[in-house]
Structure formats: C-alpha cells, structure tokens
Design an enzyme around this catalytic site. Structure first.
Site, PDB file in Angstrom:
ATOM      1  N   HIS A  16       5.008  -5.884  -2.591  1.00  8.92           N
ATOM      2  CA  HIS A  16       5.155  -7.292  -2.952  1.00  8.92           C
ATOM      3  C   HIS A  16       6.268  -7.489  -3.982  1.00  8.92           C
ATOM      4  O   HIS A  16       7.021  -8.438  -3.908  1.00  8.92           O
ATOM      5  CB  HIS A  16       3.824  -7.839  -3.498  1.00  8.92           C
ATOM      6  CG  HIS A  16       2.764  -7.867  -2.439  1.00  8.92           C
ATOM      7  ND1 HIS A  16       2.402  -9.011  -1.783  1.00  8.92           N
ATOM      8  CD2 HIS A  16       2.034  -6.872  -1.888  1.00  8.92           C
ATOM      9  CE1 HIS A  16       1.486  -8.730  -0.878  1.00  8.92           C
ATOM     10  NE2 HIS A  16       1.231  -7.436  -0.918  1.00  8.92           N
ATOM     11  N   ASP A 121       3.491 -15.166  -5.294  1.00 12.14           N
ATOM     12  CA  ASP A 121       3.154 -14.311  -4.164  1.00 12.14           C
ATOM     13  C   ASP A 121       1.935 -14.892  -3.437  1.00 12.14           C
ATOM     14  O   ASP A 121       1.166 -15.669  -4.006  1.00 12.14           O
ATOM     15  CB  ASP A 121       2.809 -12.908  -4.672  1.00 12.14           C
ATOM     16  CG  ASP A 121       2.476 -11.960  -3.540  1.00 12.14           C
ATOM     17  OD1 ASP A 121       3.420 -11.492  -2.889  1.00 12.14           O
ATOM     18  OD2 ASP A 121       1.275 -11.706  -3.287  1.00 12.14           O
TER      19      ASP A 121
HETATM   20  O1  LIG Z   1       7.647   6.871   0.434  1.00 11.78           O
HETATM   21  C1  LIG Z   1       7.930   5.671   0.417  1.00 11.78           C
HETATM   22  C2  LIG Z   1       6.994   4.659   0.723  1.00 11.78           C
HETATM   23  C3  LIG Z   1       7.418   3.344   0.682  1.00 11.78           C
HETATM   24  N1  LIG Z   1       8.694   3.033   0.344  1.00 11.78           N
HETATM   25  C4  LIG Z   1       9.132   1.623   0.281  1.00 11.78           C
HETATM   26  O2  LIG Z   1       8.061   0.823  -0.197  1.00 11.78           O
HETATM   27  C5  LIG Z   1       7.989  -0.395   0.512  1.00 11.78           C
HETATM   28  C6  LIG Z   1       6.625  -0.475   1.180  1.00 11.78           C
HETATM   29  O3  LIG Z   1       6.418  -1.760   1.678  1.00 11.78           O
HETATM   30  P1  LIG Z   1       5.632  -2.024   3.044  1.00 11.78           P
HETATM   31  O4  LIG Z   1       6.244  -1.295   4.153  1.00 11.78           O
HETATM   32  O5  LIG Z   1       5.544  -3.497   3.226  1.00 11.78           O
HETATM   33  O6  LIG Z   1       4.228  -1.366   2.836  1.00 11.78           O
HETATM   34  P2  LIG Z   1       3.075  -1.510   1.701  1.00 11.78           P
HETATM   35  O7  LIG Z   1       3.503  -0.885   0.475  1.00 11.78           O
HETATM   36  O8  LIG Z   1       1.869  -0.964   2.348  1.00 11.78           O
HETATM   37  O9  LIG Z   1       2.966  -3.109   1.553  1.00 11.78           O
HETATM   38  C7  LIG Z   1       1.939  -4.034   1.303  1.00 11.78           C
HETATM   39  O10 LIG Z   1       2.625  -5.301   1.321  1.00 11.78           O
HETATM   40  C8  LIG Z   1       3.252  -5.642   2.557  1.00 11.78           C
HETATM   41  C9  LIG Z   1       3.990  -6.944   2.373  1.00 11.78           C
HETATM   42  O11 LIG Z   1       3.118  -7.991   2.116  1.00 11.78           O
HETATM   43  C10 LIG Z   1       2.212  -5.713   3.684  1.00 11.78           C
HETATM   44  O12 LIG Z   1       2.848  -5.970   4.925  1.00 11.78           O
HETATM   45  C11 LIG Z   1       1.436  -4.400   3.740  1.00 11.78           C
HETATM   46  O13 LIG Z   1       0.414  -4.465   4.731  1.00 11.78           O
HETATM   47  C12 LIG Z   1       0.825  -4.098   2.383  1.00 11.78           C
HETATM   48  O14 LIG Z   1       0.128  -2.865   2.409  1.00 11.78           O
HETATM   49  C13 LIG Z   1       9.120  -0.391   1.520  1.00 11.78           C
HETATM   50  O15 LIG Z   1      10.203  -1.111   0.982  1.00 11.78           O
HETATM   51  C14 LIG Z   1       9.493   1.082   1.660  1.00 11.78           C
HETATM   52  O16 LIG Z   1      10.860   1.296   1.928  1.00 11.78           O
HETATM   53  C15 LIG Z   1       9.608   4.003   0.070  1.00 11.78           C
HETATM   54  O17 LIG Z   1      10.784   3.716  -0.227  1.00 11.78           O
HETATM   55  N2  LIG Z   1       9.201   5.291   0.103  1.00 11.78           N
END
Ligand SMILES: O=c1ccn([C@@H]2O[C@H](COP(=O)(O)OP(=O)(O)O[C@H]3O[C@H](CO)[C@@H](O)[C@H](O)[C@H]3O)[C@@H](O)[C@H]2O)c(=O)[nH]1
Length: 479
Positions: A16, A121
C-alpha cells in the site's frame, strides 16, 4: 497562483505504501502548485532497519511518522489480520487530527498552501471523519484493481447474505467483469460474519468520498471502469496507473541478505527468457511441507529458476516474513547442490529489476495488484498462485478476463481465521503451471507484450492515465 496541500494517509504495508508514495511523487512532479504531507503508519511488528519513506522527503513532500508516539489499542496477536489492521488504523485518528490541525493553523498564519483534501488508502476510511471535521474532501487512492472496486460496490448492494455462498458453486453477475464470478474466488474475509461486515462497511464508505483514484489504466480495465463511471451514485473515478516504484529498493534494507548486484550477475549469465521467477509479495511465505512441494516441482520442471523464499512468522503470531538464516534447514536435503547449475534461492527480491531482466521469461506470482501491474509493465507472463486478500480475484482477472496468464491454482481459499490446515498446492500442479508458462502459448506472451506497451503509453504525456491525473489535479486546485 492557487496553491493546495494534500494529506496522504496510506495503510501500513509495502503493497500500500509504495504506490501511494509514488502517487505523491507523481503529483508534485506534475504540478508545482501542489504540496503533500504523507502520514506514515508502521506496523508495530515492523521495527527493523530503515523505513522505506526515509530519504524520500523533498521540497514539497514531507513524511511524518505516526508510529512512535501513537499508543495503539490494537494487539496484532489477539485477532485476525483484517480486524487488527482496521483497529490499528482507527487508533491513529487522534494523532492525525493533531497533525492536520497544526498544518491548518500554519497555513492560516504563514500563507502556506491551503489544505485541499485527504487522499486515503482503501482501509483508512475512519480518516474520512477527520477530513469532514476540517471541512475538506476525501479522495481514496485505491491500490487494487477497478474490477475489485466494482465487485465490492456490487456486493454491498446485494440483498443477500454472502456468507451463505461459502461452499457453493454459485456465480455472481458483476457488471465490472465480463465473465460470471464464481463465489469460490471471493476474498475469504467476506465469508466471515464479522470480518465480512467490517469489510463491507469500509467499502460502503468509499462512496462517501469525492473521488477514487485507481491504480489501473483504462486500456486494461475498460469494462470495469465504464461500469463504475456509469453508476452515478459512485464518486468520480480517476484511473491514473500503473503507478509503480520502478527504482525498486527493499522496504527494509536489513532484509537484503543477498545483494541485488549478485542476483543481477546471476541473471546476466542466463539465456533470454529462460528463467522462471517465483515471488509471493510482502507477506508471502509457506510452511515446510509446501516449501518441499515447490522445491520438488522446480527440480522436475527442468527450467532455470530464481526463487524468493522467506520464513513465515512464528505460528499464531502476526508479523512479516523474515530471511532464513540457513536455507538448508527448510529445503529438501541436497536441493541446493543438485540445483546449483540451474537455480538460485534468494530472500527479498529486487522484483522490478528482476522482472525487467531479459533472462526472465515467466513469473509465478501471488497476484498482489502491484506485482500484477509490474509483470504487465515488464511484459512478463504470470502463472497465478494467489494466497489471500483479493488475490484470487486478481488471478481470475488475469486468466479468465484478460487471457494474459496461466493458472497454477486459483479457485481455492484458505480459511480466513487460519483455523483449518492451509490448502497444499502439489508439486505436480506447480510444475504443470511452470511448463505452461515457459513452454506454452505464444498468444499469452504476445498479449502481455502488447499490454506492456499500452501501460507505458497510458502514463506518457497525452495518455489516458496522464490525462486522468490532470483532471484530478484540477479538481483539487479548483476546490
Ligand atoms: O521479495 C519481494 C516481494 C515484494 N516486492 C515488492 O513489494 C510489492 C508487493 O506488492 P503486491 O504485489 O501488491 O503484494 P502485497 O505486498 O501482498 O500487497 C498487498 O496490497 C496489494 C495492493 O492493495 C494487494 O493487491 C495484495 O493482495 C495485498 O496483499 C511489489 O511492488 C513488489 O515488487 C519486492 O520488491 N520484493
């Protein structure tokens, strides 16, 4: 020149915060009449390393950390994650009121820009009350898809107890989706009486706001956006995405056990499109049996791999995954030696850099919305393995609505309260998904490449998202 100041309130959690911060950067970069204060809440269990927002402050963006001096009534370990998150956010209300009050009195006395509104948010709906107290409008920055927003609005209007559909094969006709939506794909929180009504109350309040800025683009979600815009009871929609942090960077430098350079060097040595990348978002982790199934699938699928593997928090505790001190404790005996020539196991991944590398040909993803947009931006097809929240719906959209992904598994759901054993995804299911992803249809690959280009055009000058952002800015400035 009429200047305006916005207060941004993201939810804690990298999924987020990152896109919200990027949105703030985009706005001030685009219009020098705008300045932004971002109020940052950090999870109480996220206390290591440096915060992502440190060092990002600039002339017209300032970050205020709300965590340290805000007593929380919410205990992360006494409840399920969704209700903990909501209570935790709500507990910040008095502090937000104080900070905004200071800002307003400054703007009255020192001719600093007038407070023009809150951008919150999706989970921060309690802050609508604070914006109302100051007589300014609230906008939502929606970090997931327009279709999911449409789904929540649709469910809110149904005269039906959705929990009755928990184990049924029922399908819902939702205007935002071209295909009927199987109840099996709905977020598990909706099937819990308390969690479901909490979430629907949050969604109901989105309608009270002046506008919803969605991290998507019209070319991708034309149908969903049209259905949202046609319903005149909805606030104004602003599709402004993809809003991405293309520079990457860990939210927590301490998590980087392996340097980005080392990972990139390894990728440099691989053939184009030969590597499958596995990564499951900021809260993605598995127990030992599931790790073994993945490991087995990687040994048998025959593809090169880069696997981001992190350790779950201790059982019964809410927390973020951590790096393994010793990967051999969790991986099958001899796995690292046997796969040394074809694969690499890492902790936190520099995801955008990895997806941008020519060696990467496919992405096994939990389908968080940011990961979904990043894979599209980079033109890398996905094999879907959603885990929680709205990820099943994102997977459904990618596979069934867009025809831009293959399925590992998606019509399953883990128990919201985590009382039942998690569903196991077998090595056969994983390797079959990886094979389809890496060796399968060119149609999917072409479509993903086409939408990669469309996503880039959308945010360029004159593109659909660029223009929509301009409309949002005008609305803020006009007041
Ligand atoms: O090893 C890792 C893991 C994650 N990321 C980054 O972290 C972010 C992760 O975001 P996302 O893919 O949206 O996953 P979540 O962290 O699980 O996000 C939460 O928020 C999102 C946006 O609301 C929702 O779609 C998801 O279901 C919710 O779990 C992204 O930019 C990735 O590139 C990394 O760079 N490296």
């Amino acid at each position: 020149m009429s200047k305006a100041q916005l207060v941004f309130i993201p939810s804690p959690g990298i999924g987020h915060i990152v896109s919200t911060v990027e949105m703030a950067k985009l706005l001030v970069g685009r219009d020098d009449r705008l300045s932004i204060t971002v109020l940052v809440m950090k999870f109480p269990f996220d206390n290591k390393g440096t915060s992502y927002t440190q060092s990002l402050s600039s002339d017209r963006i300032r970050f205020l950390d709300l965590f340290h001096d805000t007593p929380s009534t919410a205990d992360p370990n006494s409840k399920i994650f969704g209700s903990f998150l909501f209570d935790y956010i709500e507990s910040h209300k008095p502090r937000v009121r104080d900070v905004v009050s200071e800002t307003v009195s400054k703007s009255e006395s020192e001719s600093t820009p007038r407070l023009a509104g809150f951008v919150i948010d999706m989970f921060c709906t309690p802050m609508i009350d604070v914006a109302n107290e100051f007589g300014v409008p609230t906008y939502v920055f929606f970090t997931s898809s327009a279709a999911f927003l449409g789904l929540m609005f649709h469910i809110d209007t149904l005269q039906q107890d959705i929990t009755e559909l928990e184990d049924s094969d029922a399908e819902l006709n939702v205007p935002a989706y071209a295909n009927p939506v199987p109840a099996k794909f709905l977020p598990s929180v909706l099937f819990d009486k308390d969690g479901g009504s909490m979430f629907l109350n949050i969604a109901k309040r989105w309608r009270e706001t002046k506008g919803i800025i969605v991290n998507t683009f019209t070319e991708l979600e034309f149908r969903a956006l049209k259905s949202l815009q046609e319903d005149h009871t909805n606030p104004q929609m602003y599709p402004v995405g993809p809003v991405l942090n293309l520079k990457g960077g860990s939210p927590n430098e301490a998590q980087n056990s392996q340097s980005e350079a080392d990972i990139m060097r390894w990728l440099d040595e691989q053939d184009p499109s030969s590597v499958v990348f596995l990564c499951f978002g900021s809260r993605g982790s598995f127990d030992g049996d599931q790790v073994k199934e993945i490991a087995h699938s990687l040994e048998t699928s025959g593809h090169r791999f880069l696997w981001s593997l992190r350790q779950p928090p201790p059982k019964g505790k809410i927390g973020l995954p951590e790096e393994y001190e010793n990967l051999t404790d969790i991986l099958p005996e001899g796995f690292l030696d046997r796969t040394a020539e074809i694969g690499k196991v890492i902790g936190w991944a520099p995801q955008v850099a990895v997806l941008s590398h020519r060696a990467v040909g496919g992405f096994v993803s939990h389908c968080g919305w940011n990961s979904t947009l990043e894979s599209l931006w980079c033109g890398v097809p996905v094999a879907t393995w959603p885990m929680y929240a709205e990820q099943q719906m994102n997977a459904f959209q990618l596979v069934r609505e867009f025809g831009m992904a293959v399925e590992i598994k998606m019509d399953y759901r883990n128990d919201y309260l985590m009382k039942k054993m998690p569903v196991m995804v077998t090595a056969d299911e994983i390797s079959s998904g990886i094979r389809q992803l890496m060796d399968g249809s060119d149609e999917i690959k072409h479509k993903v490449k086409k939408f990669s280009e469309k996503s880039r055009v959308a945010v360029m000058e004159g593109g659909s998202s660029y223009n929509s952002l301009g409309c949002f800015i005008e609305d803020v400035i006009q007041g």
